[in-house]
Design a protein around this motif. Sequence first.
Motif, PDB file in Angstrom:
ATOM      1  N   LEU A  14    -117.737 -30.858  71.637  1.00 37.02           N
ATOM      2  CA  LEU A  14    -117.094 -29.559  71.425  1.00 37.02           C
ATOM      3  C   LEU A  14    -115.983 -29.671  70.385  1.00 37.02           C
ATOM      4  CD1 LEU A  14    -116.772 -26.573  72.088  1.00 37.02           C
ATOM      5  CD2 LEU A  14    -115.332 -27.232  74.027  1.00 37.02           C
ATOM      6  N   VAL A  15    -115.211 -30.744  70.438  1.00 34.92           N
ATOM      7  CA  VAL A  15    -114.157 -30.937  69.436  1.00 34.92           C
ATOM      8  C   VAL A  15    -114.762 -31.083  68.048  1.00 34.92           C
ATOM      9  CG1 VAL A  15    -112.374 -32.552  68.637  1.00 34.92           C
ATOM     10  CG2 VAL A  15    -112.434 -31.868  71.030  1.00 34.92           C
ATOM     11  N   ALA A  16    -115.811 -31.890  67.928  1.00 39.30           N
ATOM     12  CA  ALA A  16    -116.466 -32.076  66.624  1.00 39.30           C
ATOM     13  C   ALA A  16    -117.042 -30.754  66.108  1.00 39.30           C
ATOM     14  CB  ALA A  16    -117.572 -33.129  66.722  1.00 39.30           C
ATOM     15  N   GLY A  67    -120.252 -18.744  69.830  1.00 39.20           N
ATOM     16  CA  GLY A  67    -120.997 -19.917  70.275  1.00 39.20           C
ATOM     17  C   GLY A  67    -120.081 -20.995  70.830  1.00 39.20           C
ATOM     18  N   LEU A  68    -118.957 -21.240  70.156  1.00 40.16           N
ATOM     19  CA  LEU A  68    -118.005 -22.240  70.657  1.00 40.16           C
ATOM     20  C   LEU A  68    -117.429 -21.823  72.006  1.00 40.16           C
ATOM     21  CD1 LEU A  68    -116.209 -23.132  67.313  1.00 40.16           C
ATOM     22  CD2 LEU A  68    -117.721 -24.616  68.645  1.00 40.16           C
ATOM     23  N   THR A  69    -117.278 -20.526  72.212  1.00 37.79           N
ATOM     24  CA  THR A  69    -116.806 -20.024  73.506  1.00 37.79           C
ATOM     25  C   THR A  69    -117.823 -20.326  74.601  1.00 37.79           C
ATOM     26  OG1 THR A  69    -115.546 -18.286  72.386  1.00 37.79           O
ATOM     27  CG2 THR A  69    -115.992 -17.976  74.737  1.00 37.79           C
ATOM     28  N   PHE A  70    -119.092 -20.121  74.311  1.00 36.30           N
ATOM     29  CA  PHE A  70    -120.150 -20.478  75.281  1.00 36.30           C
ATOM     30  C   PHE A  70    -120.116 -21.974  75.569  1.00 36.30           C
ATOM     31  CE2 PHE A  70    -122.145 -16.361  74.496  1.00 36.30           C
ATOM     32  CZ  PHE A  70    -122.740 -16.086  75.715  1.00 36.30           C
ATOM     33  N   MET A  71    -119.955 -22.784  74.526  1.00 37.04           N
ATOM     34  CA  MET A  71    -119.896 -24.230  74.715  1.00 37.04           C
ATOM     35  C   MET A  71    -118.699 -24.622  75.569  1.00 37.04           C
ATOM     36  SD  MET A  71    -120.984 -25.485  70.887  1.00 37.04           S
ATOM     37  CE  MET A  71    -120.699 -27.218  71.199  1.00 37.04           C
ATOM     38  N   GLY A  72    -117.570 -23.981  75.330  1.00 39.54           N
ATOM     39  CA  GLY A  72    -116.392 -24.241  76.155  1.00 39.54           C
ATOM     40  C   GLY A  72    -116.614 -23.825  77.596  1.00 39.54           C
ATOM     41  N   GLY A  73    -117.293 -22.694  77.781  1.00 43.29           N
ATOM     42  CA  GLY A  73    -117.616 -22.235  79.132  1.00 43.29           C
ATOM     43  C   GLY A  73    -118.525 -23.204  79.858  1.00 43.29           C
ATOM     44  N   GLY A  84    -124.681 -21.584  73.178  1.00 44.03           N
ATOM     45  CA  GLY A  84    -123.539 -21.857  72.304  1.00 44.03           C
ATOM     46  C   GLY A  84    -123.925 -22.554  71.022  1.00 44.03           C
ATOM     47  N   VAL A  85    -124.710 -23.625  71.126  1.00 42.91           N
ATOM     48  CA  VAL A  85    -125.067 -24.362  69.909  1.00 42.91           C
ATOM     49  C   VAL A  85    -126.005 -23.544  69.023  1.00 42.91           C
ATOM     50  CG1 VAL A  85    -124.624 -26.627  70.919  1.00 42.91           C
ATOM     51  CG2 VAL A  85    -126.937 -25.722  70.970  1.00 42.91           C
ATOM     52  N   ALA A  86    -126.818 -22.696  69.618  1.00 45.34           N
ATOM     53  CA  ALA A  86    -127.678 -21.820  68.802  1.00 45.34           C
ATOM     54  C   ALA A  86    -126.818 -20.848  67.991  1.00 45.34           C
ATOM     55  CB  ALA A  86    -128.662 -21.071  69.689  1.00 45.34           C
ATOM     56  N   LEU A  87    -125.788 -20.297  68.628  1.00 46.35           N
ATOM     57  CA  LEU A  87    -124.908 -19.369  67.917  1.00 46.35           C
ATOM     58  C   LEU A  87    -124.073 -20.078  66.855  1.00 46.35           C
ATOM     59  CD1 LEU A  87    -123.767 -17.089  70.874  1.00 46.35           C
ATOM     60  CD2 LEU A  87    -125.208 -16.433  68.934  1.00 46.35           C
ATOM     61  N   VAL A  88    -123.592 -21.276  67.158  1.00 45.46           N
ATOM     62  CA  VAL A  88    -122.832 -22.033  66.158  1.00 45.46           C
ATOM     63  C   VAL A  88    -123.737 -22.363  64.972  1.00 45.46           C
ATOM     64  CG1 VAL A  88    -121.632 -24.208  65.692  1.00 45.46           C
ATOM     65  CG2 VAL A  88    -121.153 -22.961  67.800  1.00 45.46           C
ATOM     66  N   SER A  89    -124.952 -22.777  65.247  1.00 47.06           N
ATOM     67  CA  SER A  89    -125.904 -23.084  64.182  1.00 47.06           C
ATOM     68  C   SER A  89    -126.201 -21.838  63.348  1.00 47.06           C
ATOM     69  CB  SER A  89    -127.192 -23.644  64.788  1.00 47.06           C
ATOM     70  OG  SER A  89    -128.061 -24.079  63.782  1.00 47.06           O
TER      71      SER A  89
END
Length: 134
Positions: free
Chosen positions: A55-57, A85-91, A108-113
């Motif tokens: 998540l940090v990366a 997406g990062l919010t989903f990953m944090g969740g 999350g990663v799909a949205l970040v991508s």
Amino acid sequence: MLQRAISPIRRRLDRAGIFLSAACAVHCVLSILLVSAFGIGGELFFAPDVHRIGLVAATLIAGVAIGWGAVRHRVAAPFVVAMTGLTFMGGALAVPHGIKEAVLTIIGVALVSLGHILNLRHVHSAACKDRCGD
């Protein structure tokens, strides 16, 4: 001149973000399959530090590449999509390991991508406008 030197760096960061997102999704799916099917690797695959570091990366790469693009091109969509997406990953870090965590992480990663892909498209369209004079 400086902008031409910066664009390849941003492109590399966006591509790295897309690769990191794909690797994260594969990690989630493989973790569930391996641990469920064989009962092995749970302590490694489900280690909280792996998810925190990822998540940090993802946050650093997205923040620099997509934030840079948003400021440069004044287009908010890639930034908003990636930050969602990062919010989903944090969740996903807040729920127990398992299907719920995997679903939140994969969304999350799909949205970040997608944010990185949109950012790359805006870089390309801006470069075309500069060359074509539109």
